[in-house]
Design a protein around this motif. Structure first.
Motif, PDB file in Angstrom:
ATOM      1  N   SER A  99      23.500  21.869  58.051  1.00 39.87           N
ATOM      2  CA  SER A  99      23.184  22.762  58.973  1.00 39.87           C
ATOM      3  C   SER A  99      21.594  23.283  58.954  1.00 39.87           C
ATOM      4  N   LEU A 142      30.281  26.348  52.491  1.00 38.89           N
ATOM      5  CA  LEU A 142      30.201  26.260  54.505  1.00 38.89           C
ATOM      6  C   LEU A 142      30.044  27.125  55.662  1.00 38.89           C
ATOM      7  N   LEU A 143      30.927  27.760  55.266  1.00 40.79           N
ATOM      8  CA  LEU A 143      31.254  28.757  56.254  1.00 40.79           C
ATOM      9  C   LEU A 143      29.792  29.655  56.622  1.00 40.79           C
ATOM     10  N   ASN A 195      31.903  24.022  63.251  1.00 36.94           N
ATOM     11  CA  ASN A 195      31.525  24.718  61.863  1.00 36.94           C
ATOM     12  C   ASN A 195      31.538  24.232  61.020  1.00 36.94           C
ATOM     13  N   ILE A 196      32.662  23.556  60.679  1.00 34.32           N
ATOM     14  CA  ILE A 196      33.060  22.934  58.645  1.00 34.32           C
ATOM     15  C   ILE A 196      32.562  21.096  59.312  1.00 34.32           C
ATOM     16  N   ALA A 224      28.165  27.708  58.644  1.00 33.71           N
ATOM     17  CA  ALA A 224      28.158  26.977  59.870  1.00 33.71           C
ATOM     18  C   ALA A 224      27.489  27.544  61.176  1.00 33.71           C
ATOM     19  N   THR A 262      29.788  14.554  60.433  1.00 36.88           N
ATOM     20  CA  THR A 262      29.544  15.555  60.285  1.00 36.88           C
ATOM     21  C   THR A 262      28.084  16.208  60.735  1.00 36.88           C
ATOM     22  N   ALA A 276      28.649  22.548  58.832  1.00 34.24           N
ATOM     23  CA  ALA A 276      27.965  23.224  57.623  1.00 34.24           C
ATOM     24  C   ALA A 276      27.328  22.297  56.628  1.00 34.24           C
ATOM     25  N   TRP A 293      36.937  23.594  66.614  1.00 37.04           N
ATOM     26  CA  TRP A 293      35.683  25.104  65.928  1.00 37.04           C
ATOM     27  C   TRP A 293      34.871  24.624  64.682  1.00 37.04           C
ATOM     28  N   ALA A 315      27.203  27.903  69.118  1.00 38.45           N
ATOM     29  CA  ALA A 315      28.816  27.693  68.823  1.00 38.45           C
ATOM     30  C   ALA A 315      30.262  27.669  69.429  1.00 38.45           C
TER      31      ALA A 315
END
Length: 302
Positions: A267, A20-21, A260-261, A24, A225, A264, A256, A277
């Motif tokens: 994405s 996932l990161l 970002n999570i 991100a 999401t 993702a 954050w 971001a």
């Protein structure tokens, strides 16, 4: 000492987090805009609080609504400006991005009609305050539905046509823009309503709590999401002398994670957003990608 099974079980969530990161939004390249950006064609809203410096519940509530509206307007503008320039390999992601915008707008509209407006009418003991607003909503809903129908019924993303999408958007752009500005003025003027609660009263505190609770829930319940990342990645934190750099007021680690999570999961969609971001305006992806392709095609012919 952990056995092989325990090690494997522990490695699975770590692998998921790592995956996932790697997708991100904070990992995406961000270039300051040098071409047309998402402050047009629809005009953005100057918040009532910035204009008047007032802090009553209706000025504050309309200000927070304006910030949310501006994210939607930047979303519209980012779609409008990029629609004719989408490369074949980006069509699927762009369609997803457009449908996230639709979901954001539709959910916002429904939540206003079903929850917020009713509570404000009850507070003011006046069922007429949103009569014009209801009519404004009706003026763009048919075009919005056509926008959704076209994108959701494509046989394949390859069939996407920027020309057709812009035609549809043109059918509701004027009433949409007019309403998104008018609604802010309507709400801000409610501070002058004869039944508006006075500062320091229990009614005022209850009304303030209503605005805050609605503001917290209206975006998150729409989709964690898709709608939430869309909202936050079209939220310019540099506007109005940085007054809204930390808005919405949620802890930085949670914000954050929402960007970002949660972001993702889709994405590829977020390369089309107007901000990065960190909430900084960025060059619109499709304009840059189309320019690079044109340069490469010219070099190949040379």
């Amino acid at each position: 000492m952990a056995g092989p099974k325990t090690t494997i079980l522990l490695s699975i969530p770590l692998a998921i987090i790592g995956f996932l990161l790697s997708r991100a939004p904070f990992t995406m390249t961000s270039i300051p805009p040098t071409k047309p950006w998402a402050d047009g064609p629809m005009k953005l809203i100057t918040t009532p609080q910035f204009l008047t410096k007032k802090t009553d519940i209706f000025t504050s509530g309309s200000t927070h609504m304006a910030l949310l509206h501006n994210s939607i307007l930047r979303g519209y503008n980012s779609i409008s400006l990029q629609a004719p320039h989408i490369l074949d390999q980006d069509k699927s992601d762009f369609v997803g991005y457009c449908l996230a915008w639709y979901k954001f707008v539709k959910s916002h509209h429904d939540d206003e009609e079903e929850t917020l407006f009713t509570k404000i009418e009850d507070l003011l003991q006046d069922k007429t305050v949103f009569e014009v607003t209801h009519k404004e909503h009706e003026a763009f809903l048919a075009g919005l539905a056509e926008f959704h129908k076209y994108l959701s019924e494509l046989s394949t993303p390859a069939d996407y046509s920027g020309e057709e999408l812009l035609r549809i958007m043109g059918t509701f752009q004027e009433p949409f823009e007019s309403h998104f500005h008018s609604e802010i003025e309507t709400i801000s003027k409610l501070s002058d309503h004869p039944n508006a609660p006075k500062e320091g009263t229990p009614e005022n505190a209850a009304a303030s709590a209503t605005f805050k609770a609605w503001g917290k829930s209206t975006v998150t319940k729409a989709g964690m999401t898709d709608v939430v990342p869309f909202f936050l990645l079209n939220l310019d934190r540099t506007v109005e002398e940085g007054l809204w750099a930390n808005w919405p007021p949620i802890p930085a680690p949670i914000k954050w994670g929402l960007i970002n999570i949660a972001g993702a999961f889709h994405s590829g969609w977020w390369k089309f957003t107007s901000c990065d971001a960190a909430g900084q305006p960025k060059e619109l992806w499709a304009l840059r990608a189309a320019e690079i392709k044109a340069e490469r095609d010219a070099d190949a012919k040379a």
